[in-house]
Design an enzyme around this catalytic site. Structure first.
Site, short mmCIF file in Angstrom:
data_model
loop_
_atom_site.label_atom_id
_atom_site.label_comp_id
_atom_site.label_asym_id
_atom_site.label_seq_id
_atom_site.Cartn_x
_atom_site.Cartn_y
_atom_site.Cartn_z
N GLU A 48 -41.98 -37.56 13.40
CA GLU A 48 -43.02 -38.11 14.27
C GLU A 48 -43.40 -39.53 13.87
O GLU A 48 -43.59 -40.40 14.71
CB GLU A 48 -44.25 -37.20 14.16
CG GLU A 48 -45.07 -37.08 15.41
CD GLU A 48 -46.13 -36.00 15.28
OE1 GLU A 48 -47.31 -36.33 15.49
OE2 GLU A 48 -45.79 -34.86 14.96
N ASP B 119 -44.57 -33.00 13.13
CA ASP B 119 -45.57 -32.28 12.35
C ASP B 119 -45.57 -30.78 12.67
O ASP B 119 -45.32 -30.38 13.81
CB ASP B 119 -46.97 -32.85 12.63
CG ASP B 119 -47.17 -34.22 11.99
OD1 ASP B 119 -46.29 -34.63 11.20
OD2 ASP B 119 -48.20 -34.85 12.26
N ASP C 61 -47.38 -28.40 13.73
CA ASP C 61 -48.50 -27.84 14.49
C ASP C 61 -48.12 -27.83 15.96
O ASP C 61 -46.98 -28.13 16.32
CB ASP C 61 -49.79 -28.64 14.24
CG ASP C 61 -49.64 -30.12 14.57
OD1 ASP C 61 -48.65 -30.49 15.23
OD2 ASP C 61 -50.52 -30.90 14.17
N GLU D 183 -49.00 -29.77 18.50
CA GLU D 183 -48.61 -31.07 19.04
C GLU D 183 -47.21 -31.45 18.55
O GLU D 183 -46.40 -31.99 19.31
CB GLU D 183 -49.62 -32.14 18.63
CG GLU D 183 -51.01 -31.93 19.19
CD GLU D 183 -51.05 -31.88 20.71
OE1 GLU D 183 -50.41 -32.74 21.35
OE2 GLU D 183 -51.69 -30.97 21.26
N TYR E 167 -49.87 -30.63 4.32
CA TYR E 167 -50.24 -30.97 5.69
C TYR E 167 -51.74 -30.83 5.89
O TYR E 167 -52.36 -29.85 5.45
CB TYR E 167 -49.50 -30.07 6.67
CG TYR E 167 -49.61 -30.53 8.09
CD1 TYR E 167 -49.21 -31.81 8.46
CD2 TYR E 167 -50.13 -29.70 9.07
CE1 TYR E 167 -49.32 -32.24 9.76
CE2 TYR E 167 -50.24 -30.12 10.39
CZ TYR E 167 -49.83 -31.40 10.72
OH TYR E 167 -49.95 -31.83 12.02
N ARG F 108 -53.75 -30.69 8.64
CA ARG F 108 -54.40 -30.02 9.78
C ARG F 108 -54.24 -28.52 9.60
O ARG F 108 -53.20 -27.96 9.94
CB ARG F 108 -53.81 -30.50 11.11
CG ARG F 108 -54.11 -31.97 11.38
CD ARG F 108 -53.68 -32.40 12.77
NE ARG F 108 -54.00 -33.79 12.99
CZ ARG F 108 -53.17 -34.81 12.79
NH1 ARG F 108 -51.94 -34.57 12.36
NH2 ARG F 108 -53.53 -36.05 13.02
N HIS G 259 -50.16 -22.88 7.85
CA HIS G 259 -50.11 -23.87 6.79
C HIS G 259 -51.00 -23.44 5.63
O HIS G 259 -51.95 -22.70 5.80
CB HIS G 259 -50.61 -25.24 7.29
CG HIS G 259 -50.05 -25.61 8.62
ND1 HIS G 259 -48.72 -25.80 8.85
CD2 HIS G 259 -50.66 -25.82 9.81
CE1 HIS G 259 -48.53 -26.10 10.12
NE2 HIS G 259 -49.69 -26.12 10.73
#
Length: 765
Positions: A9, A82, A84, A86, A299, A301, A345
């Site tokens: 990303e 990433d 997640d 998104e 990570y 988030r 995570h």
């Protein structure tokens, strides 16, 4: 044979991966999303199961071309955005753009950017997750339906450029409802009485009056308080009971996203957005020596407190070596997650405890070093022994009255040797007590009656709003910072001395949206929708059922609101005041310069006025602003001929046509000098001047210091008296470009903050 391609990303990750993987792979970055719904249309076919129409994002054509070129001969592509929702969407869109017969796609999840984690992830690639992508896509569609169908109503009924959001409006509602609670709050008087007592041969201590004849005592006025003081003055005091116990205080879990934001806001004075930006840098990798790029944290988030066993063991070893065996538990401490937590995570932790804050600080920026130290200390402390206190509670008898005192002594600091939560203060009533025993007589030294008043609920700070969003299930770790930024950027709220105050515009928008869309902007409804998105991600329910269920009620609300929503721009809403000219009701309206009062008898009566609210929220007409002493006399409107009146705008008084809203003509109050103040102080150190409008010899407008020629500061960009939320610059500058339109930008060259300004929409017919 071409190299396999890894797609990430962020460009920063490219360097980190190349360092660990060498030349065996080609690595490219999408630089965020590459496909999205179209910018100027809904882009969702509601009749065909809410099918979205994705297209390349403006400005991403070069990125897509670069990805296609890098993948031209590659048979295998590893998609590593990433880990997640998104990131999953970016991975799917990259696969869609690069689809080719015979080409194989793998999904790779880097939960931390270390050599071991990267090699392990590459050795065990996954399939793309259809359910995780569905969850992201469903959320995107829901947000688009609300934003693109409700916002135009606000443009027509309130003001151009406003927006509504499925989650942001709920956050605004929480702030506005808290403000209404504060306005409606009626303080209640109460009194407390504290006695200063002493034991012979020992020090004095304080005890608070609690009960009379075994019942809790409420003292509501000074007269009652004085009667009790008189009785206590004549009483003898004896220790009725003493309770002693050893209390253990356990360490806090390692950070989740929301807890990290809350602590960074309190301890470091970071905004939620800044916290996430700095955390992203620490995750993606920092150069600790030439060519040695290391991802310092996992990570960032996450709402899980889970940690890897090997990470906990590493922390235990470090604790034993650094603090000694008394601080090191025999086994790792693991924390139980709350209900409905996404556990994909780990908690946020350092990738290696060996990278101590002091060791890496020379290679980090000040902000990076501060946040890393917070994360590192929180994680290591989570594996340390509890702190221990000797706590004493004393009950004192004085006739029919009972007083209490508490004391606490820290006997072992445990994890507190390394970390204390920002708002973790020991009970302020705790004190060091003398050695007391039951039946000990006590001497009265002083009685202290104090008057108090109950306090309204506090306004939300960034930290407490993030906490409230999390506790109510509004949004997810990745969205908290964006929610807080959006409601500020739209001028719905202002952060004043660390607390959110809704603007008048914010209150009006909230009221009109809640009145017409009470269901979708309800806290409980929004939380339930987040749970449904989680169920989509785990494939427990299909996305179409979520969308269809939402749209069924939403479309009805939308149809009703289109017909019934009051036009604050046109008709206005009652203010409760009467026009001082004709006695007809005054209505609150919204113009391009914000809310104002206008006579409901328009056009027969053209009375208009700015207004303010008192502490209870009642509307008070403001006295008309006075023009500057050197301002020219207001001549009739040069467009329609009606009188010009003085109005107060965001940047000071100005002349406006009394024929508004049919005529929107305005005129500045240029004095004899031809210079109009901008409301911005000169940024030159020690200069006391103001930045004013000026004209060059060729008639071009520019902005310079009012103390010229003593100060020659000048700029072509219009200064706006609005502080930068990122770096604290005292003003922003207004700029215009073909690509971005009109926007505000921070003048600090080291700050990239920008804020898009709304476009004015046409009035209701």
């Amino acid at each position: 044979m071409s190299k396999p391609l890894i797609i990430v990303e962020s460009p920063t990750k490219v360097k980190t991966l190349k360092k660990y993987l060498g030349n065996d792979y080609a690595v490219e970055a999408t630089v965020g999303h590459i496909l999205d719904l179209p910018a100027k249309e809904l882009g969702i076919d509601v009749e065909k199961d809410f099918t979205p129409s994705y297209q390349p994002i403006a400005g991403k054509s070069k990125v897509i071309s670069r990805l296609k070129k890098a993948a031209s001969d590659a048979d295998t592509i590893y998609l590593a955005p990433d880990p997640d929702r998104e990131g999953e969407a970016i991975a799917w869109h990259a696969a869609q753009v690069l689809q080719k017969k015979g080409r194989v796609f793998h999904r790779v999840l880097f939960h931390e950017l270390t050599k071991t984690a990267i090699e392990k992830a590459m050795a065990h690639p996954l399939e793309l997750s259809a359910s995780k992508y569905d969850a992201q896509k469903t959320r995107r569609i829901l947000d688009r339906l609300v934003g693109y169908m409700v916002s135009p109503l606000l443009w027509r009924k309130v003001k151009g450029g406003l927006s509504a959001g499925r989650v942001q409006t709920v956050a605004l509602r929480m702030i506005c409802e808290r403000e209404k609670e504060i306005r409606a709050f009626v303080p209640q008087e109460y009194w407390t009485i504290t006695a200063l007592l002493s034991k012979q041969g020992a020090g004095a201590f304080s005890a608070k009056l609690k009960k009379k004849s075994g019942k809790n005592l409420e003292i509501k006025d000074g007269e009652t308080a004085q009667k009790i003081v008189d009785e206590l003055s004549q009483s003898s005091y004896t220790v009725a009971d003493v309770q002693k116990k050893r209390v253990r205080k356990n360490p806090f879990p390692p950070f989740t996203t929301s807890k990290m934001q809350q602590e960074a806001i309190r301890k470091l004075r970071f905004s939620a957005r800044k916290t996430m930006s700095v955390a992203q840098q620490l995750y993606e990798g920092v150069e600790l020596s030439p060519g040695d790029i290391v991802g310092l944290i996992t990570y960032m988030r996450t709402d899980s407190t889970r940690i890897a066993n090997e990470a906990a063991e590493e922390a235990l070893s470090f604790i034993g070596e650094r603090f000694g065996k008394d601080y090191r538990p025999d086994s790792p401490r693991f924390f139980k997650n709350k209900k409905n937590v996404q556990d994909a995570h780990e908690a946020i932790r350092p990738t290696s405890v060996a990278n101590t804050p002091d060791k890496v600080a020379p290679y980090l920026s000040d902000d990076q070093a501060k946040l890393y130290r917070l994360i590192w200390q929180r994680f290591v402390a989570s594996q340390m022994q509890p702190a221990q206190f000797d706590q004493t509670s004393v009950s004192v008898a004085a006739g029919p009255y009972e007083l209490t005192a508490s004391g606490s002594i820290l006997v072992f600091d445990g994890f507190m040797a390394l970390y204390q939560v920002a708002d973790d203060e020991e009970d302020k009533d705790l004190q060091k007590l003398p050695d007391l025993a039951k039946q000990d007589p006590l001497a009265l030294k002083k009685l202290d009656p104090k008057q108090h008043f109950t306090q309204p609920p506090p306004r939300f700070s960034e930290a407490s709003l993030v906490k409230a969003l999390e506790e109510n299930g509004i949004g997810r770790p990745s969205t908290y910072a964006a929610i807080l930024s959006t409601i500020r950027d739209k001028d719905y709220v202002a952060l004043v001395k660390g607390y959110f105050h809704p603007s008048e515009l914010g209150m009006l928008v909230n009221d009109i949206l809640v009145a017409n869309f009470a269901g979708i902007f309800d806290v409980a409804f929004t939380a339930t929708m987040e749970d449904k998105l989680d169920d989509v991600e785990t494939a427990r329910i299909p996305p179409q059922s979520v969308l269809a269920g939402f749209y069924e009620s939403f479309s009805k609300d939308l149809e009703r609101a289109s017909k019934q929503m009051v036009s604050i721009k046109g008709v206005g809403i009652p203010s409760g005041l009467s026009c001082p000219r004709c006695e007809k009701p005054l209505h609150i309206k919204v113009g391009k310069n914000g809310p104002f009062l206008a006579c409901s008898g328009y056009p027969a009566c053209t009375y208009a006025s700015d207004y303010a609210r008192d502490e209870k929220g009642n509307v008070k007409a403001a006295p008309p602003p006075e023009p500057p002493a050197d301002a020219p006399e207001a001549e009739p409107c040069d467009k329609c001929g009606k009188p010009m009146v003085v109005r107060q705008g965001k940047y000071g008084p100005f002349y406006a046509c009394s024929g508004y809203p049919k005529c929107k003509n305005t005129r500045s109050m240029n004095g004899a000098s031809g210079e109009q103040a901008t409301g911005v102080n000169c940024p030159r150190e020690a200069c006391q001047g103001k930045i004013v409008e000026k004209k060059s010899k060729r008639g071009k407008l520019f902005y310079g210091c009012s103390r010229f020629p003593d100060c020659d500061y000048a700029t072509w960009d219009k200064p706006v008296p609005e502080p930068c939320p990122n770096c604290g610059s005292p003003f922003l500058t207004e700029k215009t470009s073909k690509k971005e339109g009109t926007f505000l930008s921070c003048p600090n060259p080291d700050c990239s903050y920008k804020k898009t300004l709304p476009k004015e929409e046409p009035e209701d017919k």
